[in-house]
Design an enzyme around this catalytic site. Sequence first.
Site, PDB file in Angstrom:
ATOM      1  N   GLY A   1     -35.849  -4.349  96.118  1.00 47.05           N
ATOM      2  CA  GLY A   1     -36.019  -3.672  94.834  1.00 47.05           C
ATOM      3  C   GLY A   1     -34.897  -2.720  94.460  1.00 47.05           C
ATOM      4  O   GLY A   1     -35.112  -1.799  93.669  1.00 47.05           O
ATOM      5  N   SER A   2     -33.676  -2.948  94.981  1.00 41.50           N
ATOM      6  CA  SER A   2     -32.597  -2.037  94.577  1.00 41.50           C
ATOM      7  C   SER A   2     -32.257  -2.230  93.096  1.00 41.50           C
ATOM      8  O   SER A   2     -31.952  -1.265  92.391  1.00 41.50           O
ATOM      9  CB  SER A   2     -31.354  -2.216  95.454  1.00 41.50           C
TER      10      SER A   2
ATOM     11  N   ILE B   1     -40.827 -19.442  91.566  1.00 42.50           N
ATOM     12  CA  ILE B   1     -40.378 -20.107  90.346  1.00 42.50           C
ATOM     13  C   ILE B   1     -41.512 -20.098  89.329  1.00 42.50           C
ATOM     14  O   ILE B   1     -42.626 -20.551  89.625  1.00 42.50           O
ATOM     15  CB  ILE B   1     -39.906 -21.545  90.664  1.00 42.50           C
TER      16      ILE B   1
ATOM     17  N   ASN C   1     -32.920 -12.876  84.247  1.00 44.09           N
ATOM     18  CA  ASN C   1     -32.828 -12.863  85.711  1.00 44.09           C
ATOM     19  C   ASN C   1     -31.428 -12.443  86.118  1.00 44.09           C
ATOM     20  O   ASN C   1     -30.475 -12.655  85.384  1.00 44.09           O
ATOM     21  CB  ASN C   1     -33.111 -14.285  86.238  1.00 44.09           C
TER      22      ASN C   1
ATOM     23  N   HIS D   1     -28.666 -13.162  89.135  1.00 48.10           N
ATOM     24  CA  HIS D   1     -28.416 -14.123  90.212  1.00 48.10           C
ATOM     25  C   HIS D   1     -27.083 -13.776  90.883  1.00 48.10           C
ATOM     26  O   HIS D   1     -26.090 -13.534  90.191  1.00 48.10           O
ATOM     27  CB  HIS D   1     -28.377 -15.537  89.624  1.00 48.10           C
TER      28      HIS D   1
ATOM     29  N   LEU E   1     -34.122 -24.169  87.125  1.00 48.63           N
ATOM     30  CA  LEU E   1     -33.724 -23.020  87.946  1.00 48.63           C
ATOM     31  C   LEU E   1     -32.279 -22.556  87.686  1.00 48.63           C
ATOM     32  O   LEU E   1     -31.358 -23.371  87.709  1.00 48.63           O
ATOM     33  CB  LEU E   1     -33.894 -23.380  89.436  1.00 48.63           C
TER      34      LEU E   1
HETATM   35  C1  GRF Z   1     -30.097  -9.612  94.443  1.00 50.07           C
HETATM   36  O1  GRF Z   1     -28.905 -10.015  95.072  1.00 50.07           O
HETATM   37  C2  GRF Z   1     -30.401 -10.525  93.274  1.00 50.07           C
HETATM   38  O2  GRF Z   1     -29.259 -10.978  92.621  1.00 50.07           O
HETATM   39  C3  GRF Z   1     -31.099 -11.678  93.943  1.00 50.07           C
HETATM   40  O3  GRF Z   1     -31.880 -11.087  94.954  1.00 50.07           O
HETATM   41  C4  GRF Z   1     -31.312  -9.835  95.352  1.00 50.07           C
HETATM   42  C5  GRF Z   1     -32.349  -8.796  95.159  1.00 50.07           C
HETATM   43  O4  GRF Z   1     -31.973  -7.551  95.651  1.00 50.07           O
HETATM   44  N1  GRF Z   1     -31.819 -12.482  92.989  1.00 50.07           N
HETATM   45  P1  GRF Z   1     -32.862  -6.274  95.366  1.00 50.07           P
HETATM   46  O5  GRF Z   1     -34.298  -6.605  95.792  1.00 50.07           O
HETATM   47  O6  GRF Z   1     -32.791  -5.968  93.902  1.00 50.07           O
HETATM   48  O7  GRF Z   1     -32.268  -5.189  96.206  1.00 50.07           O
END
Ligand code: GRF
Length: 192
Positions: A20-21, A97, A112, A114, A149
Amino acid sequence: MVKLTGLKKIKTAVFISGTGSNLKNLIKFSKIKKSPISIDLIFSNTAKAKGLRFSNQFNIKKYVSSFNNPKIAEAKILNLLSKENIKFICLAGFMKILSKNFIKKFNGKIVNIHPSLLPKYKGLNTHIKAMQNKDEEAGCTVHFVEAKLDSGKIILQKKVKILSKDTPISLAKKVLRQEHKLYPLAIKKIFN
Ligand code: GRF
């Protein structure tokens, strides 16, 4: 796309599965005056997601439902989103998904982040793939979510250099730092 009306921020849910950063970063962003969104709900498909702690820390409602039966889970979430008047969804490390039906109901209102320069490296292990292919750069992408996706329209991307001393872990850290900058910028771009 939904436009900002007056001074009201757009009620937003963030879907997570892990650390959750990005969620924490979006919450901080949502609190600044210029942010078009407020974060009003955190959803996780697992109670183990560390990011759920930000619910208490920032006093934001949370909801957990496993995706063992995706149809039932999605129906429950849709209900809640409607009850809470949520108009926008940010996926941030959400590992499930969403169905075509769900995406249709929130058409053009789900984004999203990615960790690759899409359309390169959809799915998992993006940093390992970039390094195995001896790419000179990696990065991250914020895009609209479509049923296919990691394939929706790209909103913004940020590149980072892959150095010879990098490992998939150091690269992931470097990209994540850029993700934290990119997600708010992409949201501003959508609504301005
Ligand atoms: C991030 O690298 C995001 O791009 C990917 O999963 C990771 C999630 O990191 N989809 P966080 O949970 O937000 O720290």
